[in-house]
Each structure stands twice: as C-alpha cells, then as structure tokens.
Design a protein around this motif. Structure first.
Motif, short mmCIF file in Angstrom:
data_model
loop_
_atom_site.label_atom_id
_atom_site.label_comp_id
_atom_site.label_asym_id
_atom_site.label_seq_id
_atom_site.Cartn_x
_atom_site.Cartn_y
_atom_site.Cartn_z
N GLN A 6 37.10 33.51 47.70
CA GLN A 6 37.06 34.31 46.49
C GLN A 6 36.18 35.55 46.66
N GLU A 51 38.00 38.32 48.41
CA GLU A 51 39.04 38.98 47.63
C GLU A 51 38.52 39.87 46.51
N VAL A 52 37.19 39.97 46.37
CA VAL A 52 36.61 40.76 45.28
C VAL A 52 36.98 42.23 45.45
N ASN A 53 37.43 42.83 44.36
CA ASN A 53 37.74 44.26 44.33
C ASN A 53 36.43 45.04 44.23
N LYS A 80 33.41 41.27 37.05
CA LYS A 80 34.50 40.45 36.54
C LYS A 80 34.85 39.35 37.54
N SER A 81 34.93 39.70 38.81
CA SER A 81 35.27 38.73 39.85
C SER A 81 34.16 37.71 40.04
N LYS A 123 34.23 35.17 37.35
CA LYS A 123 35.33 34.22 37.55
C LYS A 123 34.95 33.19 38.61
#
Length: 159
Positions: free
Chosen positions: A63, A66-68, A77-78, A81
């Motif tokens: 995860q 994959e963080v923007n 936001k990521s 989550k």
C-alpha cells in the motif's frame, strides 16, 4: 429492523445445531468483505499469529508503494486508508502484541516515506497520535515486552 443484542444472539446460537451454525457462518460471510476477512483470520490465520503479522506487513508495504505522491493531500488520504485497514486487521486479532507490532511497523514506514512527512503538519499529527497509542498499549504488556517496545518507540520518536 432493529438488531438484537449480542446476549440475545448468543442465547439463540446455543440452541442451533452444528449444521445450522455452519449455514449461518457461510451466509454471514457472503454479505460483507469484513465478515469474510474475519472468518478467514479465525479459520486459517489465528493459529499462526507471526505469519499473520508478516502478511499484514506485506500488505502495508504494498500500500505504501502505491501512494500517489503528487501532493500531500493524496498522501494524507492514502495514509489514512492504510491506517484504517491496519486497525481493522488489528481488531481481528485482539492481541495487544500484534497491535503494537503492526502500529510500530506502520509508523516506521510513515517516517521513512518520501517525500518527508515532516513537511505536513497533518501527517506528523497522525504519526505522533499513533506513537502515543502505541505507548498506551505497551503500558499494559509484560515488563520484558514493555522494555523492548519502549526502545523501539524511543528510536521512532527521537529521530
């Protein structure tokens, strides 16, 4: 429809046969992803807590990759989550040592994340809140474990 209390449900489940219980569990697993995840943990992973911790750590690693990173808004936001899902996995286990291990790992990943979270007050707040939560949980563990985890918390907090 009003749901019953847990005591009423427990009483009713005691009157069910084994086949009825099996059918209820399978039916429960069909409705929500969390129910299915909890059943998976209880049936397959509860006996191997270390394996479960490692699988959750792998999930956290994936995860974070994959963080923007285009803006701190997307990073926040990521991260929220990832933290929400990590806490969900902690709830499945109900083991305080698992909670401390996973939250420490989350904090390590967050601290080492690039771009640095030190440029975002909100991300630093998330980080410090989790460290405080870890300290609170560690205080209820055995003394030997407290010492080991306290060293790790100090390493994370100092730098």
């Amino acid at each position: 429809m009003k749901s019953s209390t847990l005591k009423e449900i427990k009483t009713e489940l005691q009157h069910c046969s084994q086949s009825e219980l099996l059918e209820l569990c399978l039916r429960l697993g069909r409705f929500k992803k969390e129910n299915k995840e909890l059943l998976t943990y209880l049936l397959f992973e509860a006996n191997d807590e270390n394996g479960y911790i490692e699988s959750v750590k792998e999930y956290i690693d994936e995860q974070f990759e994959e963080v923007n990173t285009k803006s701190y808004y997307f990073i926040r936001k990521s991260v929220r989550k990832i933290l929400t899902n990590t806490k969900k996995f902690i709830r499945y286990s109900k083991n305080k040592e698992t909670e401390v291990e996973l939250l420490l790992y989350f904090c390590k990943k967050l601290k080492d994340f690039r771009p640095s979270i030190k440029r975002s007050v909100r991300l630093m707040n998330v980080y410090t809140r989790q460290l405080a939560m870890i300290e609170k949980t560690v205080s209820g563990l055995h003394e030997d474990l407290q010492y080991d985890y306290q060293l790790e918390i100090e390493r994370l907090g100092n730098s």
